[in-house]
Design a protein around this motif. Structure first.
Motif, PDB file in Angstrom:
ATOM      1  N   PHE A   1     -16.410  42.456  -5.153  1.00  0.00           N
ATOM      2  CA  PHE A   1     -17.008  43.609  -4.491  1.00  0.00           C
ATOM      3  C   PHE A   1     -17.548  43.249  -3.105  1.00  0.00           C
ATOM      4  O   PHE A   1     -17.656  44.120  -2.241  1.00  0.00           O
ATOM      5  CB  PHE A   1     -18.099  44.201  -5.382  1.00  0.00           C
ATOM      6  N   ILE A   2     -17.905  41.986  -2.905  1.00  0.00           N
ATOM      7  CA  ILE A   2     -18.286  41.549  -1.564  1.00  0.00           C
ATOM      8  C   ILE A   2     -17.083  41.647  -0.634  1.00  0.00           C
ATOM      9  O   ILE A   2     -17.196  42.076   0.522  1.00  0.00           O
ATOM     10  CB  ILE A   2     -18.834  40.107  -1.601  1.00  0.00           C
ATOM     11  N   MET A   3     -15.911  41.247  -1.142  1.00  0.00           N
ATOM     12  CA  MET A   3     -14.688  41.330  -0.343  1.00  0.00           C
ATOM     13  C   MET A   3     -14.361  42.765   0.047  1.00  0.00           C
ATOM     14  O   MET A   3     -13.858  43.025   1.138  1.00  0.00           O
ATOM     15  CB  MET A   3     -13.513  40.730  -1.112  1.00  0.00           C
ATOM     16  N   ILE A   4     -14.648  43.711  -0.851  1.00  0.00           N
ATOM     17  CA  ILE A   4     -14.362  45.113  -0.546  1.00  0.00           C
ATOM     18  C   ILE A   4     -15.190  45.577   0.654  1.00  0.00           C
ATOM     19  O   ILE A   4     -14.667  46.225   1.569  1.00  0.00           O
ATOM     20  CB  ILE A   4     -14.653  46.001  -1.777  1.00  0.00           C
ATOM     21  N   ILE A   5     -16.490  45.234   0.675  1.00  0.00           N
ATOM     22  CA  ILE A   5     -17.344  45.611   1.801  1.00  0.00           C
ATOM     23  C   ILE A   5     -16.844  44.963   3.092  1.00  0.00           C
ATOM     24  O   ILE A   5     -16.785  45.600   4.155  1.00  0.00           O
ATOM     25  CB  ILE A   5     -18.805  45.193   1.538  1.00  0.00           C
ATOM     26  N   MET A   6     -16.453  43.678   3.016  1.00  0.00           N
ATOM     27  CA  MET A   6     -15.934  42.988   4.197  1.00  0.00           C
ATOM     28  C   MET A   6     -14.664  43.677   4.718  1.00  0.00           C
ATOM     29  O   MET A   6     -14.481  43.837   5.928  1.00  0.00           O
ATOM     30  CB  MET A   6     -15.642  41.522   3.855  1.00  0.00           C
TER      31      MET A   6
ATOM     32  N   LEU B   1      -9.224  37.941  -5.328  1.00  0.00           N
ATOM     33  CA  LEU B   1     -10.199  38.346  -4.323  1.00  0.00           C
ATOM     34  C   LEU B   1      -9.521  39.125  -3.198  1.00  0.00           C
ATOM     35  O   LEU B   1     -10.010  40.167  -2.761  1.00  0.00           O
ATOM     36  CB  LEU B   1     -10.906  37.118  -3.747  1.00  0.00           C
ATOM     37  N   LEU B   2      -8.396  38.607  -2.725  1.00  0.00           N
ATOM     38  CA  LEU B   2      -7.674  39.291  -1.652  1.00  0.00           C
ATOM     39  C   LEU B   2      -7.066  40.597  -2.155  1.00  0.00           C
ATOM     40  O   LEU B   2      -7.145  41.637  -1.490  1.00  0.00           O
ATOM     41  CB  LEU B   2      -6.578  38.378  -1.104  1.00  0.00           C
ATOM     42  N   LEU B   3      -6.451  40.540  -3.334  1.00  0.00           N
ATOM     43  CA  LEU B   3      -5.767  41.712  -3.877  1.00  0.00           C
ATOM     44  C   LEU B   3      -6.727  42.871  -4.073  1.00  0.00           C
ATOM     45  O   LEU B   3      -6.487  43.995  -3.628  1.00  0.00           O
ATOM     46  CB  LEU B   3      -5.089  41.348  -5.201  1.00  0.00           C
ATOM     47  N   ILE B   4      -7.857  42.584  -4.734  1.00  0.00           N
ATOM     48  CA  ILE B   4      -8.809  43.653  -5.050  1.00  0.00           C
ATOM     49  C   ILE B   4      -9.655  44.006  -3.838  1.00  0.00           C
ATOM     50  O   ILE B   4      -9.967  45.181  -3.595  1.00  0.00           O
ATOM     51  CB  ILE B   4      -9.692  43.240  -6.247  1.00  0.00           C
ATOM     52  N   GLY B   5     -10.025  43.003  -3.028  1.00  0.00           N
ATOM     53  CA  GLY B   5     -10.835  43.286  -1.852  1.00  0.00           C
ATOM     54  C   GLY B   5     -10.151  44.230  -0.886  1.00  0.00           C
ATOM     55  O   GLY B   5     -10.734  45.227  -0.442  1.00  0.00           O
ATOM     56  N   ILE B   6      -8.875  43.942  -0.586  1.00  0.00           N
ATOM     57  CA  ILE B   6      -8.130  44.809   0.340  1.00  0.00           C
ATOM     58  C   ILE B   6      -7.690  46.091  -0.361  1.00  0.00           C
ATOM     59  O   ILE B   6      -7.803  47.191   0.191  1.00  0.00           O
ATOM     60  CB  ILE B   6      -6.906  44.064   0.905  1.00  0.00           C
ATOM     61  N   GLY B   7      -7.188  45.950  -1.602  1.00  0.00           N
ATOM     62  CA  GLY B   7      -6.678  47.116  -2.329  1.00  0.00           C
ATOM     63  C   GLY B   7      -7.730  48.178  -2.559  1.00  0.00           C
ATOM     64  O   GLY B   7      -7.479  49.368  -2.360  1.00  0.00           O
ATOM     65  N   ALA B   8      -8.955  47.758  -2.970  1.00  0.00           N
ATOM     66  CA  ALA B   8     -10.010  48.741  -3.223  1.00  0.00           C
ATOM     67  C   ALA B   8     -10.506  49.379  -1.935  1.00  0.00           C
ATOM     68  O   ALA B   8     -10.938  50.532  -1.928  1.00  0.00           O
ATOM     69  CB  ALA B   8     -11.169  48.085  -3.960  1.00  0.00           C
ATOM     70  N   ALA B   9     -10.445  48.641  -0.821  1.00  0.00           N
ATOM     71  CA  ALA B   9     -10.898  49.204   0.455  1.00  0.00           C
ATOM     72  C   ALA B   9      -9.969  50.302   0.948  1.00  0.00           C
ATOM     73  O   ALA B   9     -10.398  51.180   1.703  1.00  0.00           O
ATOM     74  CB  ALA B   9     -11.014  48.100   1.504  1.00  0.00           C
ATOM     75  N   VAL B  10      -8.687  50.247   0.546  1.00  0.00           N
ATOM     76  CA  VAL B  10      -7.765  51.305   0.966  1.00  0.00           C
ATOM     77  C   VAL B  10      -7.516  52.317  -0.158  1.00  0.00           C
ATOM     78  O   VAL B  10      -6.530  53.040  -0.140  1.00  0.00           O
ATOM     79  CB  VAL B  10      -6.413  50.731   1.478  1.00  0.00           C
ATOM     80  N   TYR B  11      -8.432  52.359  -1.140  1.00  0.00           N
ATOM     81  CA  TYR B  11      -8.400  53.461  -2.098  1.00  0.00           C
ATOM     82  C   TYR B  11      -8.314  54.769  -1.318  1.00  0.00           C
ATOM     83  O   TYR B  11      -9.158  55.021  -0.440  1.00  0.00           O
ATOM     84  CB  TYR B  11      -9.695  53.523  -2.903  1.00  0.00           C
ATOM     85  N   PRO B  12      -7.385  55.639  -1.616  1.00  0.00           N
ATOM     86  CA  PRO B  12      -7.329  56.912  -0.881  1.00  0.00           C
ATOM     87  C   PRO B  12      -8.610  57.731  -0.990  1.00  0.00           C
ATOM     88  O   PRO B  12      -9.044  58.347  -0.014  1.00  0.00           O
ATOM     89  CB  PRO B  12      -6.144  57.630  -1.538  1.00  0.00           C
TER      90      PRO B  12
END
Length: 495
Positions: free
Chosen positions: A89-94, A247-258
């Motif tokens: 979840f830290i990666m998502i914010i970043m 970390l990369l998969l979920i961090g980037i993937g969750a940030a581009v949730y539509p």
């Protein structure tokens, strides 16, 4: 006196929270009668969400059924190795901070309603818009399925099986469709705020009760040392690579949730957006960290659970703690309602975005360009109901654990990120390279996932993303771009 959730108390709790959500929908509709006349009003709340409401609707988007109901069972099965869930979840914010402020400015400039509209505006390519829309619809459908499974498991577990899994799904889906239909994004955002307070308080009370009545982390660690020492170990080299890839998969993937992107468009101002993100920076520790500890404590509290049984862990722990005294009984009531409300409001925001892509980007652009906004909204709602019906049939007998469902959607959703994020900054990114990269990445990730192919213990979605990036960047550098095209692209991405 037995105070565990069962029988009529559980049913009453469900009814109260269901009535509360319906009341929010009705209140929102009565205050905004024109909500069904405008895409902006219905899907973005009139672009007027303030700091607190925006924070909680982001919070509900990132921390819902998969976190509170699904993460403790994963910690229970994996032990301390699952501590990686906090950096997720830290990666998502970043990742948000890489593009969200700029995207907000561009979204306001062009009055964008959906993320697919950004692809259309930036690349002026029907092929890219349709492919990106399909990938987003897949991700949204997958995430909605996850929420429906979480609703059923949460209701069944927290009522001690009094309300069956399937009945819990049906009941709250009907509630969700009604209040979402009435109030749109505003209904979702207001219910997010209510459930956010209840959820945070309830989760911390569950942790306190777990420490008091089950012995806390030290007791659980002693148990693992004696009976499950593998849960205390650190991962080997392949395990570390898997950590980093997730970390990369979920961090980037969750940030581009539509549906997360639509919340960016819904902010009242860029200052409001940044203040909401500053508050979100604390949530990985306050939410993911807390539910990780709950899962670890559960190893000692309920030893020897099978994979299927462990999926009910949160409900079992909450029911046991609620039976101890009246304070924890009411705290678990609040948690119970907060969990269910969080799942339902997240599911509804997913459904709203699903509808908006169907109605505005596919139906409005390519099937009936002359349709009024009211007609687009109606088409989106009707197709949304059909989609939910299909997903209910799948959720009736869920095919995988919540965590497996959670990871699966990112393999394909992440393929939109190069064209989406890099396109915000680089005017030379060529439409043909973007389409070829997105398609190639999707094919690679799909084949590797379907046939369970693994390379260096790195997620298949990242191999697809790597190929996607190479094609996007190298292809754009090799393809010629006229001065006019480059100037037009620069004008689009300027803020």
């Amino acid at each position: 006196m037995d105070l565990a959730f069962s029988g009529w108390p559980g049913i009453i709790i469900l009814a109260v929270y269901g009535a509360l959500m319906l009341g929010v929908g009705l209140f929102t509709y009565l205050r905004n009668r024109n909500i069904h006349e405008s895409l902006d009003e219905y899907y973005l709340g009139g672009r007027g969400l303030g700091v607190t409401v925006l924070f909680f609707t982001f919070f509900a988007t990132q921390y819902s059924g998969n976190t509170v109901v699904g993460y403790p069972p994963s910690a229970y099965r994996q032990g301390f190795e699952y501590l990686v869930s906090v950096p997720f979840f830290i990666m998502i914010i970043m990742a948000y901070l890489l593009f969200a402020p700029r995207l907000y400015s561009i979204g306001k400039k062009y009055k964008l309603v959906t993320p697919a509209q950004w692809f259309e505006k930036r690349y002026k390519s029907k092929a890219i818009t349709i492919l990106a829309s399909l990938l987003m619809l897949y991700g949204l459908g997958n995430y909605l399925l996850e929420q429906l499974v979480a609703i059923g498991q949460g209701v069944s577990g927290l009522t001690g099986g009094t309300i069956p899994y399937q009945l819990g799904v049906i009941f709250f889906v009907i509630i969700m469709l009604i209040y979402g239909w009435l109030g749109g994004m505003r209904s979702v955002a207001y219910t997010d705020t209510i459930q956010g307070f209840a959820l945070l308080f309830g989760v911390f009370m569950l942790l306190i009760g777990s420490i008091i009545y089950f012995g806390g982390v030290p007791t659980s660690t002693d148990y693992m040392q004696a009976y499950s020492p593998e849960k205390l170990g650190i991962p080997d080299a392949p395990g570390v690579r898997n950590w980093l890839s997730l970390l990369l998969l979920i961090g980037i993937g969750a940030a581009v949730y539509p549906h997360a992107i639509q919340r960016i468009f819904s902010a009242k101002s860029e200052k409001t957006l940044k203040r909401s993100f500053s508050r979100m920076a604390w949530m990985p520790f306050a939410t993911a960290g807390v539910v990780f500890l709950i899962g670890i404590i559960g190893i000692n509290a309920f030893p020897g659970l099978s994979t299927g049984e462990s999926e009910q862990l949160v409900g079992m722990m909450a029911s046991s703690i609620a039976s101890q005294n009246m304070i924890f009984y009411w705290a678990m009531i609040l948690l119970f309602g907060g969990v269910i409300a969080a799942i339902v409001s997240t599911a509804d925001s997913i459904l709203l975005t699903f509808q908006s892509i169907i109605s505005n980007d596919l139906y409005g652009n390519y099937i009936n360009p002359d349709a009024s906004e009211r007609k687009k909204l109606l088409v989106g709602k009707l197709i949304g109901v059909v989609a939910v019906g299909i997903l209910i049939l799948i959720a009736w007998f869920p095919p995988a654990t919540l965590y497996q469902i959670f990871v699966l959607k990112f393999e394909l959703l992440i393929q939109i990120s190069p064209g989406f994020i890099i396109g915000l900054y680089w005017n030379r990114l060529h439409p043909k390279a973007v389409f070829a990269g997105m398609l190639a990445g999707t094919i690679v990730a799909s084949v590797m996932t379907i046939f369970d192919l693994s390379l260096l213990n790195i997620a298949s979605g990242l191999w697809g993303l790597l190929l996607n990036l190479i094609i996007c960047v190298i292809g754009s550098l090799m393809m010629s771009v006229s001065e006019k095209e480059e100037s037009e692209s620069e004008q689009v991405i300027s803020v």
